[in-house]
Design a protein around this motif. Structure first.
Motif, mmCIF file in Angstrom:
data_model
loop_
_atom_site.group_PDB
_atom_site.id
_atom_site.type_symbol
_atom_site.label_atom_id
_atom_site.label_comp_id
_atom_site.label_asym_id
_atom_site.label_seq_id
_atom_site.Cartn_x
_atom_site.Cartn_y
_atom_site.Cartn_z
ATOM 1 N N ARG B 524 37.192 39.273 37.185
ATOM 2 C CA ARG B 524 36.304 39.922 37.251
ATOM 3 C C ARG B 524 34.733 38.952 36.954
ATOM 4 O O ARG B 524 33.888 39.394 37.658
ATOM 5 C CB ARG B 524 36.153 40.610 35.661
ATOM 6 C CG ARG B 524 36.838 41.817 35.624
ATOM 7 C CD ARG B 524 36.543 42.213 34.178
ATOM 8 N NE ARG B 524 37.337 43.560 34.239
ATOM 9 C CZ ARG B 524 37.497 44.377 33.015
ATOM 10 N NH1 ARG B 524 36.884 43.597 31.854
ATOM 11 N NH2 ARG B 524 38.134 45.602 32.999
ATOM 12 N N ALA C 41 40.607 47.970 25.449
ATOM 13 C CA ALA C 41 42.070 48.524 25.627
ATOM 14 C C ALA C 41 42.550 48.747 26.781
ATOM 15 O O ALA C 41 43.830 48.867 26.958
ATOM 16 C CB ALA C 41 41.674 50.000 24.700
ATOM 17 N N LYS C 43 40.657 50.529 29.373
ATOM 18 C CA LYS C 43 39.848 52.032 30.181
ATOM 19 C C LYS C 43 39.398 51.705 31.422
ATOM 20 O O LYS C 43 39.609 52.319 32.366
ATOM 21 C CB LYS C 43 39.033 52.478 28.959
ATOM 22 C CG LYS C 43 39.533 52.600 27.782
ATOM 23 C CD LYS C 43 38.433 53.248 26.923
ATOM 24 C CE LYS C 43 37.306 52.122 26.430
ATOM 25 N NZ LYS C 43 37.705 50.957 25.603
ATOM 26 N N HIS C 203 32.429 55.703 24.052
ATOM 27 C CA HIS C 203 32.465 55.579 22.605
ATOM 28 C C HIS C 203 31.706 56.327 21.763
ATOM 29 O O HIS C 203 31.908 56.168 20.419
ATOM 30 C CB HIS C 203 32.260 54.109 22.340
ATOM 31 C CG HIS C 203 33.011 53.052 23.252
ATOM 32 N ND1 HIS C 203 34.287 52.775 22.795
ATOM 33 C CD2 HIS C 203 32.556 52.083 24.235
ATOM 34 C CE1 HIS C 203 34.964 51.991 23.333
ATOM 35 N NE2 HIS C 203 33.853 51.539 24.290
ATOM 36 N N ARG D 128 39.187 32.492 26.844
ATOM 37 C CA ARG D 128 38.993 33.327 28.208
ATOM 38 C C ARG D 128 37.572 33.265 28.643
ATOM 39 O O ARG D 128 36.442 33.017 27.864
ATOM 40 C CB ARG D 128 39.404 34.772 27.779
ATOM 41 C CG ARG D 128 39.532 35.544 29.259
ATOM 42 C CD ARG D 128 40.212 36.765 28.821
ATOM 43 N NE ARG D 128 41.225 36.946 27.744
ATOM 44 C CZ ARG D 128 41.907 37.934 27.717
ATOM 45 N NH1 ARG D 128 41.797 39.037 28.425
ATOM 46 N NH2 ARG D 128 43.050 38.005 26.781
HETATM 47 N N1 LIG Z 1 40.382 39.717 35.529
HETATM 48 C C1 LIG Z 1 40.415 39.855 34.288
HETATM 49 N N2 LIG Z 1 40.739 38.409 33.880
HETATM 50 C C2 LIG Z 1 41.094 38.264 32.674
HETATM 51 N N3 LIG Z 1 41.066 39.238 31.606
HETATM 52 C C3 LIG Z 1 41.010 40.659 32.083
HETATM 53 C C4 LIG Z 1 40.596 40.811 33.403
HETATM 54 N N4 LIG Z 1 40.163 42.210 33.346
HETATM 55 C C5 LIG Z 1 40.305 42.559 32.661
HETATM 56 N N5 LIG Z 1 40.733 41.718 31.591
HETATM 57 C C6 LIG Z 1 41.003 42.022 30.275
HETATM 58 O O1 LIG Z 1 41.576 43.165 30.020
HETATM 59 C C7 LIG Z 1 41.323 43.771 28.857
HETATM 60 C C8 LIG Z 1 40.919 45.165 29.284
HETATM 61 O O2 LIG Z 1 39.673 45.239 29.995
HETATM 62 P P1 LIG Z 1 38.884 46.528 30.082
HETATM 63 O O3 LIG Z 1 37.820 46.405 30.418
HETATM 64 O O4 LIG Z 1 39.940 47.360 30.948
HETATM 65 O O5 LIG Z 1 38.637 47.310 28.876
HETATM 66 P P2 LIG Z 1 37.958 48.447 28.236
HETATM 67 O O6 LIG Z 1 38.722 49.464 27.626
HETATM 68 O O7 LIG Z 1 37.101 49.014 29.392
HETATM 69 O O8 LIG Z 1 36.885 48.088 27.301
HETATM 70 P P3 LIG Z 1 35.285 48.427 26.808
HETATM 71 O O9 LIG Z 1 35.332 49.637 25.956
HETATM 72 O O10 LIG Z 1 34.860 47.402 25.996
HETATM 73 O O11 LIG Z 1 34.762 48.530 28.107
HETATM 74 C C9 LIG Z 1 40.162 42.872 28.033
HETATM 75 O O12 LIG Z 1 40.704 42.227 27.151
HETATM 76 C C10 LIG Z 1 39.778 42.045 29.390
HETATM 77 O O13 LIG Z 1 39.305 40.842 28.707
#
Ligand SMILES: Nc1ncnc2c1ncn2[C@@H]1O[C@H](COP(=O)(O)OP(=O)(O)OP(=O)(O)O)[C@@H](O)[C@H]1O
Ligand SMILES: Nc1ncnc2c1ncn2[C@@H]1O[C@H](COP(=O)(O)OP(=O)(O)OP(=O)(O)O)[C@@H](O)[C@H]1O
Ligand SMILES: NC(N)=O
Ligand SMILES: [Mg+2]
Ligand SMILES: [Mg+2]
Lengths: 367, 528, 245, 231, 403
Positions: B524, C41, C43, C203, D128
């Protein structure tokens, strides 16, 4: 949506039209007294550069593809035309060989290589002028865009492409005359290249090609497709999420641009009298980018203007101060970037706009 | 050729019976005949002079080799020119004579060296004896067999002795010796297992004598084998050393372009400035303190860093800083800078190449097995790795490095964190530029120092940085070495031109597989 | 009712970190579904997988029970009828607000079609309608770059609606909106349900409550629990990792 | 204290703030309220130096702020949590936090314990890259990063955006704690009315770049202010 | 008098070729200066018109046109690379002007408007090879060159020549490198290997300007001494060596028609004038400079003889003109627009100069059409009698180019 011919395009085309009429008359009717013959070819060359710049602006200015290898398409177009002109020489070469160009004779080729077949026909060659650069662009773009090569990575592999071609064309084994390239042309479609009338004719053709190129480019960029190109330039990934197949759009514009560059090259060859691998050199391609940046990226007319301006500056400076002209040209580039963020065209338009109503200054904090 | 010489010697030898006959008029006659005749005829004369064993022979031949032996046209008198003109035979001073230097060419020089070899075979200095054996080895001559054999018998230093054995072997192979001895000689030579052995033995593979032909063929086979393996090693070394040059040229760009995102077309010119700084330092040293010459590069390196770095800071402060957020326009402006720098150097130093010498510790080569390693390439490799290590440390382990990365990733936010962005920008660009200057110091050792120096590296440098993955310094390292090695493995098969083309095409194809380079930053963070 | 979207045992890790872990989820046609769960999580990653931006390491994603979405790229999923609003608003900054909407309108997306496209009156009317809906009619000719953060959020919603997708993936639509606007957005999404399938990530519990729909709670890339909002917010584990006391 | 009087801010020809005045005092939270596009972010950009003011006065601890560059303002003790997080994407979480060290004396260069107490997830993700974090994680990092600089004025632009409910509560507690220390002034832009009301000591409401209401916490009770925020 | 005779100088002052060509521009300015001190020609002063074609081949054509049409020059001295000459040829033909071309080249050309004062292959390459065969007993050959037309053609001619002399094809190794090649490790090591086959080996180098410095540095460092494998170069002169420490290169060779070290009064004067003009005792002279010196003097004589600068008259007057060269002989302009020259082989010395170790007995006539290429062996050039640059002696016709 925006009209095809806006103000700036209108003014430019009008200027081009005046030039197209005045230059040949000034040259032919007054036997070179008003417009010397060499000015005709010189202007013709500038217009070829302008068309090439428009081609680059199409991909760079509108789609964000910074090609550092556009000189390759130009050169391929030039070579395709050069091959035809070589064939036109026939047995008037130094070795009087009716089938083989001179360079093949003294390097002991015994027959014309297959890829030279057909180039004795003008129309076949004219087709190749667009087809060869187009095919290369298609092949290259097909792979690169599908693999989502973007940004500097794309720029650098376009540079690698033109550099590889340069080295390849240097090789005599390639059958394109090695580093001397193709030269010593006699005539085109039976008109002697050394006559003023032919030169004027070529000049007019180039002007028409430039006008056509500008209009085509303008038509594309003002269409919905043009707007999508800008979307790709600004936020490629977001564009995909809207259902547009980015690679298809890029491929389309890249191929169109390459063909346009090929036409520019084809018109260039008979007017300067030589086409050689130097045209493939990475530095040449960078210079094209510089024309566009200097004229005003994403404005088409600005790109054309930039090309003409730089070429003109080079002509004048190398004659006026042969020992110091690089200072002048380098300084010009620096000043334009620093003081004309929108390029030369931006300056011109701002000057006119300011006369009408004072535009409020941009108050962006310097970060 | 050898045959011819052998004949001549056979004719001449009886005239000078043995080394005892010193101070003979024959010796004088030989010396007097030195200025005349074709080079090959004079070569024979040189050989004859040596075989006389006359004590003056060494000095005269050395003078001839050094080009300090002359002849007075009018009288034909042979004179030594240094320190002051003197008769070569008597040593009597010759007043203000119109002496003409006696010309030597390569062939003659080779003969002289061989002849001198004979004369120094019994020198008390083992190094000289080794050189003598070497000379004899390089110019095989059956007529020298007796001398070599005698020297071999009395030699005690093992290194010299084994070299003498080889020299004796080539002398045997050169002449009419019994087959058994020849076969033994072939074995001696075969043990060397190197290119020289191959050169010497090759003709014998086609010998009329089947035994000798067989022995030679077998020896050649094993030599071929070991040479092939060494060939791979050699290619890897060449690749590493080409890679180190690419690395040096590219590494500054890895900062200005890779980290800062500035397309710095003047990068090559900054390299050039480093090279010219080296030139200037060497000139100063040559004129003022020639004794320091071996230190010139060590003095030049920090200066080159400062000069190029200062120019870099000036470029950043004057131009680039107005263009952050307009990354591509830096291309236009820095291209302008590059034109100006090129022309400035041309105006100041002239358009021609400038001579930058190799200090003694960067001259010549040494052998590792059958691999030749040149000192300058080795030092450049070490230097490149050292620069890389320092840079890596600065970027990854120091506060300044962290600030540099933060500023280039988000300038306004970095400012809001209290980082002096102006200062950091200038420093970062200056660092990249300074490193380019360091590269110039190294490149001055292997390439032209001319206003075009930078131009020839700029394309390769961008290629390396992008191939490795922009923004990743390790990527630049890996990119440089892999391109170097691939290139060097292709070159012997495809030739330099095709190899280069193939490498370029390979880069294009490789980028299709890894659109963000070898060491791509993934995830990302970059896709947004 | 048929299952419109099915995630079947999907997993995806990044550098060894399991962002999505054996995630299974079924959404019916016309359903409105809220997805909540702690930050990180998974999402947003789940949406990335559905739209073809991210490929799962294992597991299947099925569209209408027939199309395998894991083999389809972003443009392909959009063409199937999956529209997305991003968590971080991304609009085409140099285009005007109006053009942003116009380019999103449902229409043929091929190169030639766009080259020869002419805007119809119906399209113009639809653009105006959408602009009014997202309250940007006054800004229609401004470049999108000039909009404030919240205005960009609204523009994105407008662009999503313009696409008229079958499935809307809406990532945090209420972020940066006032309470009143948050309620209006909920209202809007509810009105879409039925004709469209909608998956919303948010949220803001008031917002989720206003959606009045089935809620899926994600935790560590896995479904923690599912049910009505009252049901899931009573779950002690949800309180522990997400809602807080 | 921060004292802003009658400032005007323009984007090009468009005026974004008109004669805005406000103040922030140590130990107090000042909330800035208003609907989308009214100029809240612009006001914070003016305070942190990202946007120049055309006219008016801005003073911080008696110094004229308007001439200082952004980094000088940071060094003067102003920390910023911007809208949209602005994490350094390629720096690790640790490095993101350490960017705050540049204005600290060498011996104070450590990450305060509170940061990890408040946002334990940051501790887990130290290695990270910031850009890889989820949206909410990034928001937490942005707040943590601002705290590293030990600011005396903390400027927060919608800090609860995208954050899960439990952590919103934590952030609320954190702001209260910081306020309670008494040495820090806090300016908070917030759309989440209940959250803002809960924290605010003072507040202003913006409408089309102008302050249309200003007051103290007591004035926020009831619907009068809330109504200003609906269309 | 108001009116001047304008002399165009068409040499690159920037770009890759500036390194070689700038000196030629300077030497032209010097020659014009000197001539003016002598009162000009036919009472008219000379005026130099300098332009910079910037190592850009199409720009050469443009600048040539500008010189002739806009600046009205009567003669042009210029070009270095063959491609630049090819680029301007049509211009000189069309506008009927005169070009003096001062650099050794691949031959296979004779144009009415061009006068070739540099060496044709038979005035450089072939004698050099003869020397190596006769004096150094070379039996095995590496033909190394930059990949472009001049080396390609020269090597083709040499290959034919060597094979004709009984050299086996496997004793010839041909190697090409790109322009500006800077990593010579592999090639130098290949040369060493090739040279270790038991036969005396030499390298014939047609490596172009820029690549030479790294090539020689590598040779020196890898310890390829002239005594083992001599290198004879056709494009390395005093200017190139000025950029090198020549100590490890002593004994390597070059074949030219002039060396700065040649000990004649004319040369001494030339060097003196040059160093005074350029203001430096350090500056060297080289072969193309001498070519310009000869060409310029020939042109002056021809203009004096014709009494006009009018192109046709001067072109007709030039063949047969004799002027002293700097090596003690007299060079003649031949009917094929090439000149007679001595061929010298020199060995590099540690002071960066060449020591002449061999020279041809008399002067060698430049041959436009090589006798060692089948198609060109039958051609001959004669602009005096036959008025043809490529007359086919078998068919007794003039080929198409000269119309
Ligand atoms: N390309 C990536 N490289 C490393 N870690 C990643 C990558 N993409 C996502 N993650 C990790 O995966 C996990 C899920 O991320 P995600 O963005 O899906 O969370 P989310 O549920 O959308 O959270 P939020 O409510 O904060 O938006 C996080 O811990 C993030 O750090
Ligand atoms: N860079 C910019 N250029 C021009 N106009 C801008 C720019 N940024 C913001 N604006 C305009 O200035 C006004 C105020 O924007 P600002 O971002 O301060 O709003 P905001 O109150 O923070 O809104 P939100 O709640 O949506 O974040 C808006 O009308 C916006 O369109
Ligand atoms: N003619 C040459 N040397 O290019
Ligand atoms: Mg998310
Ligand atoms: Mg805001």
């Amino acid at each position: 949506m925006t009209s095809l011919i806006d103000r700036r395009m209108g003014i430019f085309l009008a200027g081009l039209f005046v030039l197209t009429v005045a230059v040949p008359i000034g040259n032919l009717a007054f036997e070179g007294k008003v417009v010397p013959s060499y000015i005709v070819s010189l202007l013709g060359k500038y217009l070829c550069y302008a068309l090439l710049a428009v081609a680059l602006d199409l991909v760079w200015g509108f789609c964000g593809i910074l090609s550092l290898g556009h000189g390759a398409f130009f050169a391929l177009g030039g070579y395709a035309m050069g091959m035809h002109l070589m064939r036109e020489i026939g047995d008037r070469g130094v070795y009087a060989n009716p089938d083989l160009p001179d360079f093949m004779v003294f390097l002991s080729w015994d027959q014309l290589p297959w890829f030279w077949m057909g180039f004795d026909n003008f129309w076949f060659a004219s087709l190749m002028v667009m087809l060869v650069p187009g095919a290369l662009a298609f092949l290259f773009g097909w792979f690169a865009f599908r693999s989502r090569v973007t940004g500097v990575y794309l720029s650098i592999i376009t540079q690698a492409m033109t550099y590889a071609l340069q080295l390849a064309f240097f090789r005599n084994e390639m059958g394109f005359g090695g580093n001397n390239g193709l030269t010593d042309f006699k005539d085109v479609l039976g008109f002697p290249l050394q006559s003023d009338a032919t030169r004027a004719g070529l000049f007019v053709c180039t002007a028409i090609a430039l006008a056509a190129g500008l209009l085509i480019a303008r038509a594309i960029t003002t269409s919905k497709l043009g707007m999508i190109l800008v979307c790709i330039r600004d936020a490629e990934s977001r564009t995909r999420f809207m259902g547009y197949r980015v690679e298809g759009y890029k491929l389309f514009i890249f191929v169109v641009s390459a063909m346009m560059a090929g036409v520019a090259g084809a018109l260039y060859t008979p007017q300067v009298g030589i086409i050689n691998p130097g045209e493939f050199s990475p530095a040449n391609s960078i210079e094209i980018v510089i024309w566009v940046a200097l004229g005003g990226r994403g404005t088409l007319v600005g790109a054309a203007l930039g090309a003409i301006l730089v070429a003109l500056a080079k002509t004048l400076f190398t004659g006026w101060f042969p020992e110091f002209w690089l200072f002048a040209l380098g300084g010009l580039f620096i000043l334009v970037t620093l003081f004309l963020p929108k390029g030369v065209l931006g300056l011109i338009e701002d000057t006119f706009a300011r006369k009408k109503k004072p535009a409020p200054a941009l108050q962006e904090a310097k970060a | 050729m050898f045959f011819l010489r052998a004949c001549l010697l056979a004719l001449l030898l009886p005239l000078f019976a043995g080394p005892a006959s010193a101070q003979t008029p024959e010796f004088d006659a030989l010396v007097t005949s030195l200025p005349e005749g074709s080079y090959s005829a004079r070569g024979a004369v040189v050989g004859a002079i040596a075989l006389t064993g006359d004590p003056r022979a060494e000095a005269i031949l050395t003078a001839l080799l050094d080009g300090t032996l002359g002849v007075i046209e009018a009288t034909g008198q042979v004179v030594t020119l240094t320190p002051a003109p003197a008769d070569a035979l008597t040593g009597a001073p010759v007043p203000e004579a119109e002496a003409e230097r006696i010309r030597v060419n390569n062939g003659l020089r080779r003969d002289i060296r061989a002849a001198l070899g004979i004369l120094t075979l019994s020198d008390p200095d083992p190094a000289k004896r080794l050189a003598a054996a070497d000379a004899a080895f390089r110019a095989p001559d059956a007529a020298q067999y007796d001398l070599l054999d005698a020297a071999f018998q009395r030699e005690e230093d093992p290194a010299v002795k084994s070299r003498l054995a080889e020299a004796r072997a080539v002398a045997i192979l050169d002449g009419d010796f019994p087959d058994a001895e020849k076969r033994e000689a072939i074995d001696v030579i075969a043990d060397r297992g190197d290119a020289d052995a191959q050169r010497i033995l090759t003709p014998f593979a086609a010998s009329a004598d089947p035994d000798i032909a067989e022995a030679a063929t077998a020896a050649l086979g094993s030599i071929e084998q070991s040479r092939m393996l060494w060939g791979y090693a050699q290619n890897i070394w060449y690749g590493l050393s080409l890679g180190s040059v690419l690395l040096l040229a590219a590494i500054g760009l890895a900062i200005t372009f890779g980290v800062m995102g500035v397309i710095n077309m003047a990068h090559g010119e900054l390299v050039m400035l480093g090279a010219y700084t080296t030139y200037a330092v060497q000139e100063t040293i040559r004129q003022n303190a020639p004794g320091l010459f071996d230190w010139s590069l060590l003095i030049a390196a920090p200066l080159a860093f400062l000069v190029a770095g200062a120019v870099g800071v000036a470029i950043e402060r004057g131009i680039v800083r107005h263009l952050y957020g307009r990354a591509l326009e830096t291309l236009l402006a820095t291209w302008g800078v590059s034109l100006i720098l090129q022309q400035s150097v041309r105006s100041i130093f002239g358009p021609n190449n400038r001579e930058v010498g190799n200090p003694s510790w960067m001259s010549g080569s040494f052998d590792v097995g059958q691999m030749t390693v040149t000192w300058n390439r080795l030092w450049i490799l070490i230097f490149a790795l050292a620069v890389f290590a320092v840079l890596l440390f600065v970027m990854k382990r120091t506060a300044v490095g962290l600030q540099m990365r933060a500023v280039t990733q988000n300038r306004p936010m970095a400012a809001s964190m209290g980082i002096r962005t102006n200062w950091v920008d200038a420093l970062t660009f200056g660092l990249g530029a300074g490193i380019a200057g360091l590269a110039g110091v190294a490149l001055s050792q292997i390439d032209n120092v001319s206003p075009n120096l930078g131009q020839s590296y700029i394309v390769d440098s961008f290629m390396v940085v992008v191939f490795g993955g922009a923004g990743n310094i390790w990527g630049t390292l890996a990119g440089a070495f892999s391109l170097g090695i691939v290139n060097k493995f292709l070159e012997p098969y495809a030739g330099a031109v095709l190899a280069k083309i193939i490498v370029l095409v390979a880069i294009i194809l490789f980028i299709q597989k890894r659109p963000r380079g070898l060491f791509a930053v993934k995830g990302r963070a970059v896709e947004g | 009712m048929s299952v419109h979207l099915l995630l079947d045992g999907v997993s995806r890790s990044f550098d060894g970190y399991k962002a999505i872990n054996d995630l299974s989820l079924a959404v019916d046609k016309g359903e409105l579904r809220a997805v909540i769960g702690p930050n990180g999580a998974g999402k947003t990653t789940m949406m990335d997988i559905i739209t073809g931006k991210t490929r799962p390491d294992s597991g299947g994603v099925w569209w209408n029970q027939t199309v395998d979405l894991t083999r389809i790229d972003e443009a392909g999923s959009a063409r199937l009828g999956i529209g997305r609003k991003f968590q971080k608003p991304t609009v085409f900054e140099t285009h005007s607000v109006e053009e942003n909407i116009a380019l999103s309108l449902k229409a043929e997306r091929s190169v030639l079609a766009t080259l020869f496209h002419r805007q119809t009156a119906a399209e113009a009317a639809r653009i105006t309608e959408l602009l009014e809906l997202v309250r940007l009619e006054g800004d229609r000719h401004r470049p999108a770059a000039d909009l404030s953060h919240g205005q960009k959020q609204w523009l994105e919603i407008g662009m999503l609606l313009a696409q008229d997708p079958e499935l809307l993936l809406v990532d945090e639509p209420a972020a940066g909106m006032t309470d009143a606007e948050t309620m209006r957005t909920a209202e809007l999404l509810r009105s879409l349900a039925g004709k469209h399938t909608v998956i919303v990530v948010e949220h803001d519990m008031d917002f989720v409550r206003a959606l009045d729909c089935r809620v899926t709670v994600l935790h560590q890339g896995h479904v923690l629990t599912e049910g009505s909002l009252d049901h899931v917010s009573a779950n002690p584990e949800v309180i522990e990792v997400y809602l807080g006391r | 204290m921060l004292d802003i009087r009658e400032i005007d801010v323009f984007y090009g020809a468009a005026q974004a703030l008109r004669g805005v005045s406000m103040a922030a005092h140590p130990g107090r939270v000042t909330s800035v309220l208003g609907r989308n596009g009214v100029g809240k972010t612009t006001l914070l950009r003016a305070i942190t130096g990202r946007q120049q003011i055309r006219s008016g006065k801005m003073e911080w601890e008696g110094r004229d702020l308007s001439r200082l560059r952004p980094e000088a303002r940071a060094r003067a003790g102003i920390a910023f949590v911007p809208q949209g997080r602005e994490i350094f994407p390629l720096l690790t979480v640790r490095e993101n936090l350490e960017t705050g060290f540049s204005l600290l004396p060498r011996r104070e260069r450590r990450i305060p314990e509170e940061v990890f107490q408040l946002f334990p997830v940051l501790q887990e993700m130290m290695g990270r890259r910031g850009g890889d974090l989820s949206g909410g994680q990034q928001q937490q990092l942005a707040i943590g990063r601002a705290m590293v600089t030990r600011p005396r004025l903390l400027v927060l632009d919608e800090p609860t955006e995208g954050i899960q409910p439990s952590i919103i509560q934590d952030i609320g507690r954190a702001i209260k704690y910081l306020r309670g220390r008494g040495d820090m002034a806090i300016v908070l832009v917030e759309q989440y009315f209940d959250f803002a009301r809960d924290l605010a000591d003072d507040f202003i409401v913006l409408e089309r770049g102008q302050v249309i209401r200003a007051g103290v916490r007591a004035d926020m009770d009831g619907d009068s202010v809330r109504n200003l925020l609906t269309v | 008098q108001e009116e001047t005779i304008k002399v165009g100088v068409l040499h690159s002052l920037s770009g890759t070729m500036a390194i070689s060509e700038t000196t030629l521009k300077d030497v032209m300015l010097m020659l014009i200066d000197e001539q003016n001190k002598k009162g000009g020609i036919n009472g008219k002063m000379l005026e130099a018109v300098v332009v910079d074609p910037a190592s850009d081949w199409p720009l050469f054509a443009e600048k040539a046109r500008e010189l002739i049409e806009a600046n009205d020059v009567d003669v042009v001295f210029g070009c270095w690379t063959s491609v630049s000459r090819k680029s301007v040829l049509p211009v000189f033909e069309e506008l009927n002007s005169i070009l003096f071309y001062p650099v050794q080249y691949e031959g296979e050309e004779s144009q009415r408007n061009v006068f070739y004062t540099g060496a044709a292959p038979n005035q450089q390459a072939i004698p050099a090879v003869d020397y190596l065969m006769a004096e150094e007993g070379v039996e095995r050959w590496v033909l190394a060159g930059t990949d472009y037309v001049y080396p390609r053609t020269t090597n083709k001619i040499l290959e034919a020549y060597l094979i004709g002399k009984g050299v086996a094809p496997e004793d010839i190794m041909i190697n090409y490198t790109p322009f500006g090649h800077s990593d010579w490790q592999t090639i130098v090591s290949d040369i060493k290997t090739f040279g270790s086959a038991g036969k005396k080996t030499a390298v014939v180098s047609t490596i172009n300007g820029d690549a030479n410095v790294p090539f020689y540095k590598e040779l020196g460092n890898q310890g390829v001494s002239a005594e083992d494998i001599p290198v004879v170069a056709f494009s390395v002169g005093e200017e190139e060596l000025a950029g090198l420490d020549t100590t490890p290169l002593v004994g390597h060779l070059a074949a030219w028609n002039y060396f700065m070290s040649v000990d004649t009064p004319e040369n001494a004067e030339f060097i003196e004038t040059w160093q005074t003009f350029i203001g430096s005792e350090e500056r060297v002279t080289n072969d193309p400079m001498e070519a310009h010196y000869i060409g310029f003097n020939m042109w002056v004589k021809a203009v004096e003889a014709a009494g006009t600068t009018e192109a046709d008259a001067v072109i007709d007057a030039l063949p047969g003109i004799e002027v002293p060269n700097l090596t003690g002989g007299t060079s003649v302009m031949l009917a094929n627009h090439h000149i007679t020259k001595p061929v010298l082989v020199g060995e590099i010395q540690d002071d960066g100069q060449f020591d002449v170790v061999w020279e041809t007995e008399g002067l060698v006539e430049g041959d436009a059409w090589s006798d060692f290429l089948p198609e060109s062996a039958v051609l001959t050039s004669d602009w005096v009698e036959l008025k043809c640059g490529n007359y086919n002696t078998e068919t007794k016709t003039c080929g198409g180019a000269s119309n």
